[in-house]
Motif scaffolding. Structure first.
Motif, mmCIF file in Angstrom:
data_model
loop_
_atom_site.group_PDB
_atom_site.id
_atom_site.type_symbol
_atom_site.label_atom_id
_atom_site.label_comp_id
_atom_site.label_asym_id
_atom_site.label_seq_id
_atom_site.Cartn_x
_atom_site.Cartn_y
_atom_site.Cartn_z
ATOM 1 N N PRO A 135 41.558 -22.631 9.859
ATOM 2 C CA PRO A 135 42.068 -23.779 10.610
ATOM 3 C C PRO A 135 42.591 -23.403 11.992
ATOM 4 O O PRO A 135 42.446 -24.156 12.940
ATOM 5 N N ASN A 136 43.242 -22.265 12.105
ATOM 6 C CA ASN A 136 43.776 -21.850 13.402
ATOM 7 C C ASN A 136 44.003 -20.351 13.350
ATOM 8 O O ASN A 136 43.781 -19.707 12.327
ATOM 9 N N GLY A 137 44.451 -19.784 14.453
ATOM 10 C CA GLY A 137 44.599 -18.343 14.511
ATOM 11 C C GLY A 137 45.772 -17.827 13.702
ATOM 12 O O GLY A 137 45.930 -16.623 13.556
ATOM 13 N N MET A 138 46.593 -18.750 13.195
ATOM 14 C CA MET A 138 47.837 -18.321 12.574
ATOM 15 C C MET A 138 47.793 -18.348 11.052
ATOM 16 O O MET A 138 48.485 -17.605 10.398
ATOM 17 N N ASN A 139 47.029 -19.268 10.486
ATOM 18 C CA ASN A 139 47.002 -19.375 9.032
ATOM 19 C C ASN A 139 45.599 -19.059 8.550
ATOM 20 O O ASN A 139 44.636 -19.715 8.916
ATOM 21 N N ARG A 140 45.492 -18.050 7.702
ATOM 22 C CA ARG A 140 44.172 -17.529 7.351
ATOM 23 C C ARG A 140 43.583 -18.121 6.093
ATOM 24 O O ARG A 140 42.438 -17.886 5.782
ATOM 25 N N TYR A 141 44.377 -18.871 5.327
ATOM 26 C CA TYR A 141 43.908 -19.270 4.005
ATOM 27 C C TYR A 141 43.759 -20.776 3.830
ATOM 28 O O TYR A 141 43.692 -21.257 2.718
ATOM 29 N N GLY A 142 43.723 -21.487 4.916
ATOM 30 C CA GLY A 142 43.536 -22.931 4.791
ATOM 31 C C GLY A 142 42.070 -23.316 4.873
ATOM 32 O O GLY A 142 41.178 -22.482 5.009
ATOM 33 N N VAL A 143 41.849 -24.617 4.780
ATOM 34 C CA VAL A 143 40.505 -25.184 4.850
ATOM 35 C C VAL A 143 40.529 -26.276 5.914
ATOM 36 O O VAL A 143 41.458 -27.088 5.942
ATOM 37 N N ILE A 144 39.524 -26.286 6.785
ATOM 38 C CA ILE A 144 39.414 -27.399 7.726
ATOM 39 C C ILE A 144 38.750 -28.552 6.979
ATOM 40 O O ILE A 144 37.555 -28.501 6.669
ATOM 41 N N LEU A 145 39.524 -29.564 6.658
ATOM 42 C CA LEU A 145 39.008 -30.653 5.824
ATOM 43 C C LEU A 145 37.856 -31.377 6.509
ATOM 44 O O LEU A 145 36.910 -31.820 5.863
ATOM 45 N N ASP A 146 37.926 -31.457 7.837
ATOM 46 C CA ASP A 146 36.864 -32.122 8.597
ATOM 47 C C ASP A 146 35.528 -31.390 8.501
ATOM 48 O O ASP A 146 34.484 -31.971 8.771
ATOM 49 N N HIS A 147 35.542 -30.110 8.152
ATOM 50 C CA HIS A 147 34.299 -29.334 8.108
ATOM 51 C C HIS A 147 33.658 -29.304 6.731
ATOM 52 O O HIS A 147 32.584 -28.743 6.561
ATOM 53 N N VAL A 148 34.323 -29.864 5.752
ATOM 54 C CA VAL A 148 33.753 -29.811 4.401
ATOM 55 C C VAL A 148 33.384 -31.202 3.892
ATOM 56 O O VAL A 148 33.261 -31.415 2.691
ATOM 57 N N GLY A 149 33.204 -32.132 4.835
ATOM 58 C CA GLY A 149 32.698 -33.452 4.470
ATOM 59 C C GLY A 149 33.735 -34.561 4.426
ATOM 60 O O GLY A 149 33.412 -35.711 4.143
ATOM 61 N N LEU A 150 34.999 -34.215 4.697
ATOM 62 C CA LEU A 150 36.063 -35.209 4.554
ATOM 63 C C LEU A 150 36.447 -35.901 5.868
ATOM 64 O O LEU A 150 37.369 -36.718 5.885
ATOM 65 N N GLU A 151 35.727 -35.594 6.931
ATOM 66 C CA GLU A 151 36.145 -36.132 8.226
ATOM 67 C C GLU A 151 36.182 -37.669 8.259
ATOM 68 O O GLU A 151 37.137 -38.262 8.745
#
Ligand SMILES: O=C(O)CCC(=O)C(=O)O
Ligand SMILES: [Fe+2]
Length: 321
Positions: A135-151
């Motif tokens: 998601p960003n340079g600071m948190n390594r273990y999240g998921v970008i919800l917009d990129h997995v079909g939820l946008e």
């Protein structure tokens, strides 16, 4: 037709995506600039891989009546109806408590099913083997919800309720076009991975942060700061012109519980304090204008949206609640 389309695309996008060697998400240095080319190059394949994988909870992917009934609380649906049909925001305001100046919290927005389904969907997505961008340079273990079909479903949710609520709570910042776009992602803290997040402001006009769970962690408070570039300065004429209750961006620590959601100004500096034990997963929606533009200059009172304008801006608002 179907056969010509199939012949143009390599089959089995899911398998091909699993074979890709993605830039390591654990690299910290210049993380946000790394590997951008990789994600662009494979954007098409990754999109098709997510389609092939398919959902675990299909209801999450389409905003509409079913989504609203399953995932939005009765209190939120009633509040939205009162505001939209009756021009009365009393019940919408009653959903929130200002827990830190400028930070509005509610445990009444979403259902338990929303938290459960989203957590299970994250497991499904994270276990898929499809490479994911951080998601960003600071948190390594999240998921970008917009990129997995939820946008699109999240955009529907934003238009129908998150944006009107953001405009109600921060009328000096959310005008006609200030929250047309969103960026939605999750953050996850656990003792084996990321435990905390440094002090920062979001690239948003207003942020919605919803705690999904899982219950039982310790530590992991969200700390807000009164100073450090909140965009509002006590003593300036602009600050004084703001209505009471919306003027401040104060300091304080927030303790999350599953189901607790907060709305705060993106420019209100905050930090996630170290998680001591367990796992905390939150879903975060940054609201912003077109092309990611973030408004920071406040609107004078006469420029702010009316209740009617807040709740009637788009066709999504016409959905039955
Ligand atoms: O830890 C949290 O809940 C907040 C995360 C956050 O501020 C962010 O990702 O921008
Ligand atoms: Fe943040």
């Amino acid at each position: 037709g179907a056969s010509s389309r199939a012949s143009k695309n390599p089959p089995f996008a899911l398998e091909a995506a699993r074979e890709l060697v993605a830039p390591k998400p654990t690299l910290r240095e210049k993380a946000e600039f790394e590997g951008g080319g990789f994600w662009e190059e494979h954007d098409d394949l990754l999109t098709r891989a997510w389609q092939e994988l398919g959902p675990r909870h299909g209801d999450l992917y389409k905003y509409g009546h079913t989504f609203e009934k399953r995932y939005l609380s009765k209190a939120l649906r009633r509040a939205a109806r009162d505001a939209r049909e009756g021009g009365n925001e009393t019940s919408a305001r009653d959903l929130f408590k200002e827990v830190v100046p400028g930070v509005f919290a509610s445990e009444e927005l979403f259902t338990q099913e929303f938290l459960n389904d989203l957590l299970e969907e994250l497991e499904h997505v994270q276990g898929s083997g499809i490479p994911m961008r951080r998601p960003n340079g600071m948190n390594r273990y999240g998921v970008i919800l917009d990129h997995v079909g939820l946008e699109s479903s999240i955009q529907g949710l934003v238009e129908a309720s998150v944006r009107p609520l953001a405009s109600m709570l921060f009328p000096e910042l959310v005008g006609v076009e200030d929250a047309d776009e969103h960026f939605a992602f999750t953050v996850q803290y656990d003792t084996a991975g990321d435990t905390e997040l440094a002090k920062h402001g979001d690239a948003s006009v207003v942020t919605l942060n919803l705690c999904l769970g899982r219950p039982g962690w310790t530590g992991g408070y969200l700390r807000f700061f009164e100073r450090g570039g909140s965009g509002f300065h006590v003593g300036s004429s602009v600050f004084k012109a703001l209505p009471r209750g919306n003027a401040s961006a104060g300091s304080g620590d927030l303790s999350f519980r599953p189901g607790l959601a907060v709305l705060h100004r993106g420019q209100h500096k905050h930090q996630a304090l170290p998680l001591v034990d367990g796992v905390r997963t939150n879903a975060i929606v940054w609201l912003m204008g077109k092309h990611g533009v973030v408004r920071v200059a406040p609107y004078a009172e006469h420029e702010q949206l009316s209740v009617y304008e807040r709740w009637h801006r788009t066709s999504a608002n016409a959905l039955e609640l």
